[in-house]
Design a protein around this motif. Sequence first.
Motif, PDB file in Angstrom:
ATOM      1  N   ALA A   1      -8.995   2.794   7.946  1.00  0.00           N
ATOM      2  CA  ALA A   1      -8.471   2.616   9.303  1.00  0.00           C
ATOM      3  C   ALA A   1      -9.093   3.637  10.249  1.00  0.00           C
ATOM      4  O   ALA A   1      -9.048   4.836  10.009  1.00  0.00           O
ATOM      5  CB  ALA A   1      -6.953   2.781   9.285  1.00  0.00           C
TER       6      ALA A   1
ATOM      7  N   ARG B   1      -3.269   3.383   4.341  1.00  0.00           N
ATOM      8  CA  ARG B   1      -3.116   3.217   5.790  1.00  0.00           C
ATOM      9  C   ARG B   1      -3.486   1.821   6.237  1.00  0.00           C
ATOM     10  O   ARG B   1      -3.301   1.466   7.385  1.00  0.00           O
ATOM     11  CB  ARG B   1      -4.013   4.212   6.534  1.00  0.00           C
ATOM     12  N   LYS B   2      -4.085   1.051   5.333  1.00  0.00           N
ATOM     13  CA  LYS B   2      -4.609  -0.246   5.761  1.00  0.00           C
ATOM     14  C   LYS B   2      -3.495  -1.191   6.165  1.00  0.00           C
ATOM     15  O   LYS B   2      -2.419  -1.199   5.561  1.00  0.00           O
ATOM     16  CB  LYS B   2      -5.484  -0.839   4.669  1.00  0.00           C
ATOM     17  N   GLU B   3      -3.783  -1.998   7.153  1.00  0.00           N
ATOM     18  CA  GLU B   3      -2.758  -2.913   7.665  1.00  0.00           C
ATOM     19  C   GLU B   3      -2.780  -4.225   6.897  1.00  0.00           C
ATOM     20  O   GLU B   3      -1.765  -4.858   6.699  1.00  0.00           O
ATOM     21  CB  GLU B   3      -2.979  -3.178   9.169  1.00  0.00           C
TER      22      GLU B   3
ATOM     23  N   CYS C   1       0.832  -1.215   0.000  1.00  0.00           N
ATOM     24  CA  CYS C   1       0.000   0.000   0.000  1.00  0.00           C
ATOM     25  C   CYS C   1       0.863   1.260   0.000  1.00  0.00           C
ATOM     26  O   CYS C   1       0.353   2.370   0.043  1.00  0.00           O
ATOM     27  CB  CYS C   1      -0.975  -0.001   1.168  1.00  0.00           C
TER      28      CYS C   1
ATOM     29  N   ARG D   1     -12.440  -0.243   3.065  1.00  0.00           N
ATOM     30  CA  ARG D   1     -11.612  -0.533   4.235  1.00  0.00           C
ATOM     31  C   ARG D   1     -10.858   0.723   4.660  1.00  0.00           C
ATOM     32  O   ARG D   1      -9.938   1.161   4.006  1.00  0.00           O
ATOM     33  CB  ARG D   1     -10.622  -1.644   3.882  1.00  0.00           C
TER      34      ARG D   1
ATOM     35  N   ASN E   1     -12.562   8.949   4.128  1.00  0.00           N
ATOM     36  CA  ASN E   1     -12.461   8.419   2.770  1.00  0.00           C
ATOM     37  C   ASN E   1     -12.555   9.619   1.823  1.00  0.00           C
ATOM     38  O   ASN E   1     -13.628  10.190   1.633  1.00  0.00           O
ATOM     39  CB  ASN E   1     -13.608   7.432   2.524  1.00  0.00           C
TER      40      ASN E   1
ATOM     41  N   HIS F   1      -6.597   7.149   2.445  1.00  0.00           N
ATOM     42  CA  HIS F   1      -7.090   6.080   3.331  1.00  0.00           C
ATOM     43  C   HIS F   1      -6.617   4.693   2.895  1.00  0.00           C
ATOM     44  O   HIS F   1      -6.345   3.837   3.720  1.00  0.00           O
ATOM     45  CB  HIS F   1      -8.627   6.117   3.401  1.00  0.00           C
ATOM     46  N   PHE F   2      -6.462   4.482   1.563  1.00  0.00           N
ATOM     47  CA  PHE F   2      -6.082   3.147   1.088  1.00  0.00           C
ATOM     48  C   PHE F   2      -4.594   2.843   1.286  1.00  0.00           C
ATOM     49  O   PHE F   2      -4.136   1.753   0.975  1.00  0.00           O
ATOM     50  CB  PHE F   2      -6.491   2.961  -0.386  1.00  0.00           C
TER      51      PHE F   2
ATOM     52  N   SER G   1     -10.040  -0.570  -1.381  1.00  0.00           N
ATOM     53  CA  SER G   1      -9.777   0.825  -1.035  1.00  0.00           C
ATOM     54  C   SER G   1     -11.078   1.580  -0.849  1.00  0.00           C
ATOM     55  O   SER G   1     -11.100   2.664  -0.320  1.00  0.00           O
ATOM     56  CB  SER G   1      -8.965   1.489  -2.134  1.00  0.00           C
TER      57      SER G   1
END
Length: 329
Positions: free
Chosen positions: A254, A242-244, A223, A252, A259, A239-240, A249
């Motif tokens: 975090a 930061r996802k773990e 990412c 999801r 968004n 935002h896409f 996107s």
Amino acid sequence: MGICNQDAIKQLQSMMENVNEQQKITFQNMHQGYPTETLARFLKARDWNVAKAHKMIIDCLQWRVENEIDNVLSKPIPVDVYKAVRDSQLIGMSGYSKEGLPVIAVGVGLSTFDKASDKYYVQSHIQMNEYRDRVVLPTASKKQGRYIGTCVKVLDMTGLKISALNQLRLLTSISTIDDLNYPEKTDTYYIVNVPYVFSACWKVVKPLLQERTRKKVQVLQGCGKEELLKVMDYQSLPHFCRKEGSGSSKHRVAGDTENCFSFDSSFHQQLYNFIKQQAVVMQTISPIRQGSFYVDLPEPDPDDAKIAKTIESELHKLEIQNGVAVNGH
């Protein structure tokens, strides 16, 4: 070339003195107090060839006059249609880089362009370009105390499928509008969440890109969070990024991360409210013709057409190999 960049700018400046009154006005709307930097962008886009840059900028001014681009920020898209566009043309602004450049996020893989007619996607795209150039960048320049004329783009390839072929024609038209009328507005393209289908297309497209463009593209691991944090703070990460784990996107996000694609995001609320206010102002000054804004889609630039054709044949190959649409990483 045998002519230094300053000389090229001076030559183009003197040629620009011959433009007509309408073109002068639209050029002022374009340059927002930075005429020299604007001419330099067109020169850069034509490898500092003065004659070609002059033709390009005159064609652009003509396009602006004919399509009433100066008024596009006072022509709101109906709110229900605008929400549908935002759900299917995923783009937004997530913050600023450490150098003060706006960070534009684009959900390439999950944009479907199937909830409104093409004209609204084109109108919305041009409105965002104009808002960026007339509001966002001049504000950033003021804040930084120096000229800011470009953005950083983070392109999310999550969910890219072979069926992306369906959107290729519209995307090529939008890309041609940008190439011809908004050249050299992106400093760097960061590409993240790359599935196999992207890698296959990138391999064949990369050699077709001009070196100038190729140098701006960086394909990042996963990412892209670690790399992007070198150029922007965490608050400005889309935002896409930061996802773990993995995940789309579109949905999801975090924690309470905004968004930036959403109609409810601060950027889109500011943009839409700005357009509504401008519409009210325009109505009081001179009632404008009602009805929707419409731009003739340009013939694709030969280079863009070649790239689109190459992507098309690569996607067809993948289709044959797989027998089904490819998705995932």
